[in-house]
Design an enzyme around this catalytic site. Structure first.
Site, mmCIF file in Angstrom:
data_model
loop_
_atom_site.group_PDB
_atom_site.id
_atom_site.type_symbol
_atom_site.label_atom_id
_atom_site.label_comp_id
_atom_site.label_asym_id
_atom_site.label_seq_id
_atom_site.Cartn_x
_atom_site.Cartn_y
_atom_site.Cartn_z
ATOM 1 N N ASN A 107 -45.400 33.340 80.849
ATOM 2 C CA ASN A 107 -44.481 34.621 80.997
ATOM 3 C C ASN A 107 -43.941 34.794 79.355
ATOM 4 O O ASN A 107 -43.716 33.826 78.769
ATOM 5 C CB ASN A 107 -43.338 34.683 81.840
ATOM 6 C CG ASN A 107 -42.354 35.836 81.696
ATOM 7 O OD1 ASN A 107 -42.670 36.878 81.780
ATOM 8 N ND2 ASN A 107 -40.958 35.257 81.474
ATOM 9 N N HIS A 109 -40.591 36.043 77.357
ATOM 10 C CA HIS A 109 -39.214 36.707 77.403
ATOM 11 C C HIS A 109 -38.459 36.883 76.319
ATOM 12 O O HIS A 109 -38.522 36.117 75.378
ATOM 13 C CB HIS A 109 -38.504 35.399 78.161
ATOM 14 C CG HIS A 109 -37.159 35.472 78.623
ATOM 15 N ND1 HIS A 109 -36.765 36.364 79.682
ATOM 16 C CD2 HIS A 109 -35.851 35.282 77.904
ATOM 17 C CE1 HIS A 109 -35.456 36.462 79.798
ATOM 18 N NE2 HIS A 109 -34.671 35.933 78.713
#
Ligand code: GAR
Length: 202
Positions: A107, A109
């Site tokens: 991911n 972020h």
């Protein structure tokens, strides 16, 4: 090249950066499908312009979170993807989903984790008076935004920054580190250890 599925919810600029990087013949990954939980996500059209299979799997089409996630897992697996890259996918994933792709899902972020997990990261960095902010690519684990870190880039906060100007400079950094981190994963330069720590190859 290792096949990768990208999950988005909106604009898809990080997805675009991954696609752009993957067009290089020496890049170790290729994007085989883009999946959005939002049918109107701009990123779906952008992916299709590159001839990449792009599908919407809306939450509203399913009775439960579990059924929705099962449909996304089915779409990922049908694509043949080995790795999953979350790129502005704004839905919290269940433990079952996360464990299905343990060590294979990453991911991006928009903060220097562990600072500012969650939303509104640029507003919070400014309100805190941070002089340095940035972005992080990490393995996805059950605890949101807490997985082992693969790559980060720092961005200086300027005196006259607004959340928008800061977000724009952080986004440029995101577009640099996400392709780099995915390449590290796909080429085996980085993996998630059994204890949930990041292991870099010698
Ligand atoms: C990016 O800034 C990404 O880091 C952030 O959403 C934006 C998506 O932009 N992700 C999160 O906040 C995850 N909690 P994009 O659709 O243009 O890549």
């Amino acid at each position: 090249k290792q096949p990768v599925a990208v999950l988005i919810s909106g604009r898809g600029s990080n997805m675009g950066a991954l696609i752009a990087a993957s067009l290089d013949k020496d890049y170790p990954a290729r994007i085989v499908t883009v999946i959005s939980d939002k049918p109107d996500a701009k990123g779906l059209d952008h992916a299709r312009e590159f001839g990449i299979n792009a599908v919407a799997v809306p939450r509203a089409d399913f009775d439960s979170k579990a059924a929705h996630e099962a449909a996304i897992i089915a779409a990922i697996d049908a694509s043949g993807a080995k790795f999953v890259a979350l790129a502005g996918y704004m839905r919290l994933l269940s433990g079952d989903f996360v464990n299905t792709y343990a060590g294979r899902m990453i991911n991006i972020h928009p903060s220097l984790l562990p600072a500012f997990a969650g939303l509104a990261t640029h507003e919070r960095a400014l309100a805190t008076g941070c002089r340095v902010h940035g972005c992080t690519v990490h393995f996805v684990t059950e605890a949101m935004d807490e997985g082992p870190i693969i790559e980060q880039e720092a961005v200086r906060v300027e005196a006259n920054d607004t959340p928008e100007t800061l977000a724009a400079r952080v986004l440029e950094a995101e577009h640099r580190i996400y392709p780099k981190a995915l390449a590290m994963l796909a080429s085996g330069q980085v993996r998630m250890g059994r204890g949930g720590q990041t292991r870099f190859a010698d």
